[in-house]
Scaffold this motif. Structure first.
Motif, mmCIF file in Angstrom:
data_model
loop_
_atom_site.group_PDB
_atom_site.id
_atom_site.type_symbol
_atom_site.label_atom_id
_atom_site.label_comp_id
_atom_site.label_asym_id
_atom_site.label_seq_id
_atom_site.Cartn_x
_atom_site.Cartn_y
_atom_site.Cartn_z
ATOM 1 N N MET A 135 0.885 -1.229 -0.084
ATOM 2 C CA MET A 135 -0.054 0.085 -0.067
ATOM 3 C C MET A 135 0.727 1.488 -0.075
ATOM 4 N N PRO A 158 -3.485 0.081 -3.685
ATOM 5 C CA PRO A 158 -4.061 0.867 -2.829
ATOM 6 C C PRO A 158 -3.365 2.036 -2.374
ATOM 7 N N THR A 159 -3.929 3.262 -2.116
ATOM 8 C CA THR A 159 -3.017 4.516 -1.659
ATOM 9 C C THR A 159 -3.675 5.327 -0.998
ATOM 10 N N GLY A 186 -8.055 2.706 -1.476
ATOM 11 C CA GLY A 186 -7.315 3.394 -0.681
ATOM 12 C C GLY A 186 -8.038 4.180 0.110
#
Length: 356
Positions: A135, A158-159, A186
């Motif tokens: 991530m 995912p951020t 995210g």
């Protein structure tokens, strides 16, 4: 408590440790509060005032209306890596679908004045991260932050954007569309309540969350002065790994990275493979077969507990060890050092340990 003037993260945690809960803090008398070291008459009166409670009620209505999670320090859903930091916020506001306790988290930071060199490095680095189940965390600012989030979304990574203001707005406004996409892959995270402007003094505070959330901070491109180097310095103070991409000696926005490397504040990396080696992150997630302790050494109860977990895992990082053992890293570091001296475990790059 976050609504009370004079009560920051450290004081708030101090109050919680003495009183046991937020409810107990507000239920205490002025006399009881002033017996707590560091709490004087003025602060005790501020705590017992009603203004903060009314503001908290307004904030609660806001988060309920907008589907925002409130993550309290000490709760199961609070980011475990961040909770180990001495100045971790007592309350976070979070909106998104990513797991803030993902197994591998990287913070990527850099200058707001990203050059074509920095943009290219950022895009290639993140593209090559895709097999590693990571991530990505950054600060949603112009420049490298924006490119880190945008390329993560492009790769399906995912951020998390850590904000220097409340969740009632997006700054800079040009990132609104991207921020909306991040809620689906995210999320957005802040310690600031709604109504908080993106004021200059908020961003160094925001940077400690970026550093504290992650296993490692990667500086892509940065000048000698700026938020990226502040984040790197905080990460070092948290005993987290820091990496930096080197750059042209004559370029202003490579000077910060080169300085970090030159002063041993960051490892030099040129690719994801360097990160893989230094952090001991492999694509093979299957642990090797546990070994039996064959050396005739005497282990304390704590050492045996740590040894058994490392042995079962095959190899494990210090952050995961701390989480699973529920020990502070200060205690764990002493136990691991004793075990290394006894010759029963070995330290690998990236603060990863395995049995011998």
């Amino acid at each position: 408590m976050t609504k009370i003037n004079g009560v920051g993260p450290v004081v708030a945690r101090h109050l919680l440790s003495h009183c046991g809960s937020a409810e107990a803090v507000f239920a205490a008398s002025k006399k009881q509060l002033t017996t707590i070291p560091g709490i004087g008459n003025y602060l005790a009166e501020s705590i017992l005032g009603t203004k903060a409670l009314h503001e908290a009620e307004d904030e609660l209505r806001f988060v309920q209306k907008h589907g925002i999670q409130m993550l309290f320090w000490g709760s199961e859903d609070y980011p475990k890596r961040l909770s180990d930091c001495f100045d971790a916020p007592v309350l976070l506001y979070y909106k998104g679908n990513a797991n803030l306790n993902s197994s591998r988290i990287i913070s990527i930071v850099g200058t707001r004045n990203a050059t074509s060199y920095g943009k290219s490095i950022c895009a290639e680095f993140i593209q090559n991260l895709t097999p590693y189940n990571v991530m990505v965390v950054s600060g949603l600012a112009h420049g490298i932050d924006t490119h880190a989030h945008r390329n993560s979304l492009k790769q399906g990574i995912p951020t998390i954007g850590v904000l220097g203001h409340g969740l009632d707005r997006i700054y800079p406004a040009t990132n609104r569309e991207m921020a909306a996409k991040m809620l689906e892959c995210g999320g957005l995270l802040t310690e600031f309540p709604s109504g908080t402007n993106p004021d200059r003094q908020n961003f160094p505070m925001r940077n400690r969350i970026i550093a504290g959330l992650a296993d490692v901070t990667v500086v892509v491109e940065a000048a000698v002065k700026g938020g990226a180097l502040i984040t790197a310095e905080i990460a070092n103070n948290y005993n987290r790994d820091v990496f930096a991409f080197p750059g042209n000696l004559n370029q202003e926005f490579s000077a910060g990275c080169n300085y970090l490397i030159k002063t041993n504040r960051a490892h030099l990396i040129g690719s994801v493979r360097d990160l893989e080696y230094l952090m001991n992150w492999t694509l093979d997630t299957q642990p090797s077969a546990p070994k039996q302790l064959q050396l005739h050494v005497s282990l304390s109860a704590s050492e045996q507990q740590a040894y058994d977990l490392i042995n079962t895992s095959g190899q494990i990082g210090i952050d995961d060890l701390s989480l699973q053992l529920k020990w502070p890293q200060s205690k764990l570091a002493i136990v691991l050092l004793e075990m290394e001296m006894k010759g029963v475990i070995a330290a690998l790059p990236g603060k990863v340990y395995r049995v011998l």
